[in-house]
Design a protein around this motif. Structure first.
Motif, PDB file in Angstrom:
ATOM      1  N   ASN A  18     102.199-121.063 -39.282  1.00  0.00           N
ATOM      2  CA  ASN A  18     102.955-120.271 -38.416  1.00  0.00           C
ATOM      3  C   ASN A  18     102.831-118.853 -38.980  1.00  0.00           C
ATOM      4  O   ASN A  18     102.762-117.788 -38.327  1.00  0.00           O
ATOM      5  N   HIS A  70      98.148-127.254 -14.424  1.00  0.00           N
ATOM      6  CA  HIS A  70      98.614-126.585 -15.508  1.00  0.00           C
ATOM      7  C   HIS A  70      98.898-127.379 -16.688  1.00  0.00           C
ATOM      8  O   HIS A  70      98.356-127.063 -17.963  1.00  0.00           O
ATOM      9  N   ALA A  74      97.045-127.343 -20.234  1.00  0.00           N
ATOM     10  CA  ALA A  74      97.829-127.121 -21.297  1.00  0.00           C
ATOM     11  C   ALA A  74      97.322-128.114 -22.420  1.00  0.00           C
ATOM     12  O   ALA A  74      97.086-127.641 -23.658  1.00  0.00           O
ATOM     13  N   PHE A  91      96.385-113.695 -27.924  1.00  0.00           N
ATOM     14  CA  PHE A  91      97.404-114.341 -27.012  1.00  0.00           C
ATOM     15  C   PHE A  91      98.760-113.474 -26.876  1.00  0.00           C
ATOM     16  O   PHE A  91      98.905-112.449 -27.639  1.00  0.00           O
ATOM     17  N   ALA A  95     104.664-117.698 -30.776  1.00  0.00           N
ATOM     18  CA  ALA A  95     105.478-118.791 -30.557  1.00  0.00           C
ATOM     19  C   ALA A  95     104.936-119.639 -29.285  1.00  0.00           C
ATOM     20  O   ALA A  95     105.265-121.112 -29.116  1.00  0.00           O
ATOM     21  N   LEU A  96     104.193-119.301 -28.606  1.00  0.00           N
ATOM     22  CA  LEU A  96     103.670-120.027 -27.124  1.00  0.00           C
ATOM     23  C   LEU A  96     102.264-120.372 -27.595  1.00  0.00           C
ATOM     24  O   LEU A  96     101.652-120.068 -28.292  1.00  0.00           O
ATOM     25  N   PRO A  97     102.026-121.329 -26.599  1.00  0.00           N
ATOM     26  CA  PRO A  97     100.623-121.981 -26.777  1.00  0.00           C
ATOM     27  C   PRO A  97      99.526-120.496 -26.603  1.00  0.00           C
ATOM     28  O   PRO A  97      99.993-119.888 -25.777  1.00  0.00           O
ATOM     29  N   LEU A 100      98.312-119.581 -22.992  1.00  0.00           N
ATOM     30  CA  LEU A 100      99.137-119.832 -21.913  1.00  0.00           C
ATOM     31  C   LEU A 100      98.857-118.959 -20.594  1.00  0.00           C
ATOM     32  O   LEU A 100      98.968-119.287 -19.526  1.00  0.00           O
ATOM     33  N   ASN A 101      98.172-117.793 -20.899  1.00  0.00           N
ATOM     34  CA  ASN A 101      97.846-116.895 -19.618  1.00  0.00           C
ATOM     35  C   ASN A 101      96.793-117.593 -18.723  1.00  0.00           C
ATOM     36  O   ASN A 101      96.749-117.721 -17.656  1.00  0.00           O
ATOM     37  N   ALA A 104      98.808-121.654 -17.614  1.00  0.00           N
ATOM     38  CA  ALA A 104      99.968-121.594 -16.896  1.00  0.00           C
ATOM     39  C   ALA A 104      99.679-120.927 -15.761  1.00  0.00           C
ATOM     40  O   ALA A 104     100.479-120.587 -14.799  1.00  0.00           O
TER      41      ALA A 104
END
Length: 187
Positions: A18, A70, A74, A91, A95-97, A100-101, A104
């Motif tokens: 992280n 989605h 994902a 990205f 914190a997000l996959p 995501l763009n 999702a």
């Protein structure tokens, strides 16, 4: 190694990963890069387009289809990225996959609009899915790879992306039809 030692090491490596991802984002994928704004565009534009084009009489059915696409994309994308097959190096936030763009917004909305068009106009969903999957995989996927927005590795390529798109769209279609039958039979 004991059970507890494994989990301590997993937590330690997870925190380290992280930290590295956050540091990478701060250096290469932050709001001051053009790639960040492409990610924002690919997240927001399809949703904006959807707002003006969705058939409001069929919201539940259409959004169920899009949500299914989605979720499938994902989870598959998380797996592909975890093993280094298909990586999105730019990205929204750490914190997000990472994709995501795409998972999702761009892909679900694209398939949702094809589903809506085909069902409203009595067109062959399977044929149109093959076409939009080819556009996404060979056209858009190739452009993304060219500009460094995705990395194909370990044998992953646009053809596999094409097959994944097809499987996800067909599965979303069949699942939506199955749920629609259940709902219609109860009415």
């Amino acid at each position: 190694m004991t059970y507890r030692e494994y989990w301590e090491q997993i937590y330690e490596k997870h925190e380290e990963l992280n930290s590295i991802i956050s540091s990478y984002w701060n250096n290469y994928s932050h709001m001051g890069t053009w790639q960040f704004w492409v990610v924002i565009f690919l997240l927001l534009f399809p949703l904006f387009l959807l707002y003006f084009t969705v058939d409001r009489k069929r919201l539940f059915e259409l959004f169920f289809f899009g949500y299914t696409a989605h979720m499938l994309w994902a989870y598959i994308d998380i797996m592909l990225e975890s093993y280094g097959y298909f990586v999105h190096p730019y990205f929204l936030i750490p914190a997000l996959p990472l994709a995501l763009n795409m998972t999702a917004s761009a892909l679900p909305v694209g398939f949702l609009l094809v589903y809506q068009y085909c069902t409203n106009n009595h067109k062959n969903f399977y044929l149109y899915t093959l076409m939009i999957s080819a556009v996404f995989a060979f056209g858009f996927g190739s452009l993304e790879a060219h500009f460094g927005l995705v990395i194909f590795d370990k044998g992953m390529n646009q053809f596999y992306l094409f097959l994944i798109d097809i499987v996800i769209a067909f599965t979303s279609f069949w699942f939506t039809k199955f749920i629609s039958r259940i709902v219609n039979n109860q009415s």
